[in-house]
Design a protein around this motif. Structure first.
Motif, short mmCIF file in Angstrom:
data_model
loop_
_atom_site.label_atom_id
_atom_site.label_comp_id
_atom_site.label_asym_id
_atom_site.label_seq_id
_atom_site.Cartn_x
_atom_site.Cartn_y
_atom_site.Cartn_z
N SER A 10 0.83 -1.21 0.00
CA SER A 10 0.00 0.00 0.00
C SER A 10 0.86 1.26 0.00
O SER A 10 0.54 2.23 -0.67
CB SER A 10 -0.92 0.02 1.22
N ALA A 11 1.96 1.21 0.75
CA ALA A 11 2.88 2.36 0.78
C ALA A 11 3.47 2.59 -0.60
O ALA A 11 3.65 3.74 -1.02
CB ALA A 11 3.98 2.13 1.81
N ALA A 12 3.76 1.50 -1.33
CA ALA A 12 4.31 1.64 -2.68
C ALA A 12 3.27 2.24 -3.64
O ALA A 12 3.59 3.07 -4.47
CB ALA A 12 4.79 0.29 -3.20
N VAL A 13 2.02 1.82 -3.49
CA VAL A 13 0.96 2.29 -4.38
C VAL A 13 0.58 3.74 -4.08
O VAL A 13 0.45 4.56 -4.99
CB VAL A 13 -0.29 1.38 -4.28
N PHE A 14 0.40 4.05 -2.81
CA PHE A 14 -0.11 5.37 -2.42
C PHE A 14 0.96 6.34 -1.95
O PHE A 14 0.65 7.49 -1.63
CB PHE A 14 -1.17 5.23 -1.33
N GLY A 15 2.21 5.89 -1.90
CA GLY A 15 3.30 6.72 -1.39
C GLY A 15 3.72 7.80 -2.36
O GLY A 15 3.02 8.14 -3.31
N GLY A 16 4.88 8.32 -2.11
CA GLY A 16 5.39 9.42 -2.91
C GLY A 16 5.41 10.67 -2.07
O GLY A 16 4.97 10.69 -0.92
N GLY A 17 5.94 11.72 -2.61
CA GLY A 17 5.99 12.97 -1.86
C GLY A 17 7.26 13.09 -1.04
O GLY A 17 8.30 12.55 -1.39
N ARG A 18 7.14 13.80 0.05
CA ARG A 18 8.29 14.14 0.88
C ARG A 18 8.86 12.90 1.58
O ARG A 18 8.16 12.20 2.29
CB ARG A 18 7.87 15.17 1.92
N PRO A 19 10.17 12.66 1.41
CA PRO A 19 10.79 11.51 2.08
C PRO A 19 10.88 11.73 3.59
O PRO A 19 11.04 12.86 4.06
CB PRO A 19 12.17 11.40 1.45
N LEU A 20 10.78 10.63 4.33
CA LEU A 20 10.86 10.69 5.79
C LEU A 20 12.17 11.29 6.28
O LEU A 20 12.18 11.97 7.30
CB LEU A 20 10.69 9.28 6.38
N ASP A 21 13.25 11.01 5.57
CA ASP A 21 14.55 11.52 6.01
C ASP A 21 14.83 12.95 5.55
O ASP A 21 15.90 13.51 5.83
CB ASP A 21 15.68 10.58 5.60
N ILE A 43 1.85 6.74 6.22
CA ILE A 43 0.47 6.94 6.67
C ILE A 43 -0.49 6.04 5.89
O ILE A 43 -1.33 5.35 6.48
CB ILE A 43 0.07 8.43 6.55
N ALA A 44 -0.36 6.02 4.57
CA ALA A 44 -1.27 5.21 3.74
C ALA A 44 -1.10 3.73 4.03
O ALA A 44 -2.09 2.99 4.13
CB ALA A 44 -1.03 5.49 2.26
N GLY A 45 0.13 3.29 4.18
CA GLY A 45 0.37 1.88 4.47
C GLY A 45 -0.23 1.47 5.81
O GLY A 45 -0.86 0.41 5.92
N THR A 46 -0.05 2.31 6.81
CA THR A 46 -0.62 2.01 8.13
C THR A 46 -2.14 1.98 8.06
O THR A 46 -2.77 1.06 8.59
CB THR A 46 -0.15 3.05 9.16
N LEU A 47 -2.73 2.97 7.41
CA LEU A 47 -4.20 3.01 7.30
C LEU A 47 -4.75 1.82 6.52
O LEU A 47 -5.78 1.24 6.92
CB LEU A 47 -4.65 4.32 6.65
N CYS A 48 -4.08 1.41 5.45
CA CYS A 48 -4.55 0.25 4.68
C CYS A 48 -4.45 -1.03 5.51
O CYS A 48 -5.35 -1.88 5.47
CB CYS A 48 -3.77 0.12 3.38
N GLY A 49 -3.36 -1.17 6.25
CA GLY A 49 -3.22 -2.33 7.13
C GLY A 49 -4.31 -2.36 8.19
O GLY A 49 -4.88 -3.41 8.50
#
Length: 174
Positions: A10-21, A43-49
């Motif tokens: 889910s993080a791969a599908v909905f991710g992108g944008g500002r990197p955590l680091d 955030i997206a990965g956690t919410l999808c899980g």
């Protein structure tokens, strides 16, 4: 384990944008995590899980067996929400931790690290869940259940990564 299995894809599908680091490097000159680990993905990965965990809870409220096998429960609310969250978020923390290690080893984004790539998220989910809900964890993950997860997970991981590569979500098939 379902809430832990879905966050990375889910993080791969909905991710992108500002990197955590934030694009920062350590003294070794290497990125802390890299561009592939983003706030939106976390955030997206956690919410999808969590959503998958809630759907699993809903299903379990209707019937507690599948194919004659009694299904495990996340427990009662609100503790069940904590367990679902720790499985989902912990999976991403495990993946982030191994990204940090891979950067320290000089491996580029997407470079394979066999076995670690397939089980880092399981370890993260298990450690966080055990720390937060040790009673639920020990009741749910007997030796044989844990062994089954360790055997089945790499097979599922490789299969889903190949599918992700074929549909264009992942740049590498591993």
């Amino acid at each position: 384990m379902l809430p832990a299995y879905i966050p990375n894809s889910s993080a791969a599908v909905f991710g992108g944008g500002r990197p955590l680091d934030g694009g920062k490097t350590l003294k070794d000159g290497r990125r802390i995590l890299g561009d592939g680990k983003t706030y939106r993905g976390l955030i997206a990965g956690t919410l999808c899980g969590m959503l998958l965990g809630l759907l699993q809870m809903y299903y379990l409220s209707r019937q507690d067996t599948m194919f004659g096998v009694t299904l495990p429960s996340f427990g009662e609310l609100p503790g069940a929400l904590v367990v679902i969250f720790t499985l989902a978020f912990g999976a991403l923390i495990g993946d982030l931790s191994m990204s940090f290690v891979k950067r320290r080893l000089g491996l580029k984004r997407g470079a394979p690290l066999p076995v670690v790539d397939q089980l880092d998220f399981v370890l993260g989910a298990w450690v966080l869940t055990y720390l937060v809900s040790p009673g639920w964890f020990t009741a749910s993950f007997s030796f044989y259940v844990a062994l089954a997860v360790i055997i089945v997970t790499p097979l599922l991981h490789v299969s889903t990564n190949i599918v992700g590569y074929l549909i264009g979500v992942k740049k590498e098939p591993w």
